[in-house]
Design a protein around this motif. Sequence first.
Motif, short mmCIF file in Angstrom:
data_model
loop_
_atom_site.label_atom_id
_atom_site.label_comp_id
_atom_site.label_asym_id
_atom_site.label_seq_id
_atom_site.Cartn_x
_atom_site.Cartn_y
_atom_site.Cartn_z
N UNK A 9 -35.76 19.15 -56.24
CA UNK A 9 -37.03 19.20 -55.51
C UNK A 9 -36.84 19.80 -54.12
N UNK A 10 -35.76 19.41 -53.45
CA UNK A 10 -35.48 19.97 -52.13
C UNK A 10 -35.16 21.46 -52.22
N UNK A 11 -34.44 21.87 -53.27
CA UNK A 11 -34.14 23.29 -53.44
C UNK A 11 -35.44 24.07 -53.58
N UNK A 12 -36.37 23.56 -54.40
CA UNK A 12 -37.67 24.23 -54.54
C UNK A 12 -38.39 24.29 -53.19
N UNK A 13 -38.35 23.18 -52.46
CA UNK A 13 -39.05 23.13 -51.17
C UNK A 13 -38.44 24.08 -50.15
N UNK A 14 -37.14 24.33 -50.25
CA UNK A 14 -36.44 25.21 -49.30
C UNK A 14 -36.21 26.61 -49.85
N UNK A 15 -36.84 26.94 -50.99
CA UNK A 15 -36.58 28.24 -51.62
C UNK A 15 -36.91 29.41 -50.70
N UNK A 16 -37.99 29.32 -49.93
CA UNK A 16 -38.33 30.42 -49.03
C UNK A 16 -37.25 30.62 -47.97
N UNK A 18 -34.11 29.61 -48.15
CA UNK A 18 -32.90 30.09 -48.84
C UNK A 18 -33.03 31.56 -49.18
N UNK A 19 -34.24 31.98 -49.55
CA UNK A 19 -34.48 33.40 -49.81
C UNK A 19 -34.26 34.25 -48.58
N UNK A 20 -34.72 33.76 -47.42
CA UNK A 20 -34.49 34.49 -46.17
C UNK A 20 -33.00 34.60 -45.88
N UNK A 21 -32.27 33.54 -46.15
CA UNK A 21 -30.82 33.54 -45.95
C UNK A 21 -30.15 34.57 -46.87
N UNK A 22 -30.59 34.63 -48.12
CA UNK A 22 -30.05 35.59 -49.08
C UNK A 22 -30.37 37.02 -48.65
N UNK A 43 -36.20 36.96 -53.59
CA UNK A 43 -35.06 36.11 -53.25
C UNK A 43 -35.43 34.63 -53.37
N UNK A 44 -36.61 34.27 -52.90
CA UNK A 44 -37.07 32.88 -53.01
C UNK A 44 -37.24 32.50 -54.47
N UNK A 45 -37.77 33.41 -55.26
CA UNK A 45 -37.95 33.15 -56.70
C UNK A 45 -36.58 32.93 -57.36
N UNK A 49 -35.54 29.52 -59.35
CA UNK A 49 -35.06 29.55 -60.74
C UNK A 49 -33.75 28.78 -60.92
N UNK A 50 -33.08 28.41 -59.84
CA UNK A 50 -31.85 27.61 -59.92
C UNK A 50 -32.15 26.12 -60.01
N UNK A 51 -33.38 25.71 -59.70
CA UNK A 51 -33.71 24.28 -59.66
C UNK A 51 -33.44 23.55 -60.97
#
Length: 172
Positions: A9-16, A18-22, A43-45, A49-51
């Motif tokens: 759930x946290x990964x989904x919440x932080x996906x944007x 994490x995408x910026x980081x990627x 990148x966020x998607x 998709x890893x969740x």
Amino acid sequence: MAVELLSAEQLRAHADALGELLVDAVEGGASVGFLAGLDRAAAARWWRDRAPDVAAGRLATWVVRDGERLAGTVSLAYADKANARHRAELVKLLVRRGARGRGLGRSLLARAEREAARSGVTLLLLDTQTDSPAASLYASAGWTPLGVVPDHAADPRGVLRPTTFFYKRLHG
């Protein structure tokens, strides 16, 4: 600096974030599986998709913050074969360009190694672009180079580069 394990759930919440980081890593030339021009939504998607893998225990992802902003991440991909439960792959060690040089990558790496050992993993594997800053980090952290494969992966500009494979034995 606290390194935090993310739930699905946290990964989904932080996906944007994490995408910026990627995107930052790819824009900085890191060969992490993506080509230049990676947009933030894609990148966020990719992170979202890893969740399911995080929820199923096949992937563990940690983050470190610089204030409120995500400054780095690392993941462990656990083997799913019965004869490979003793090993995992270290993947996507990323540190935002503006936060480098403060030991965040080393802290993330150490946390992933400790948690892998705690979970019964005795062998870690990874690959990275030969002669990259990441390769220097792994070598200095006690990882053993296994070999180099020429033209294994394209860098963000699409140029084929050699990849060094590393391993590290862990003791619980």
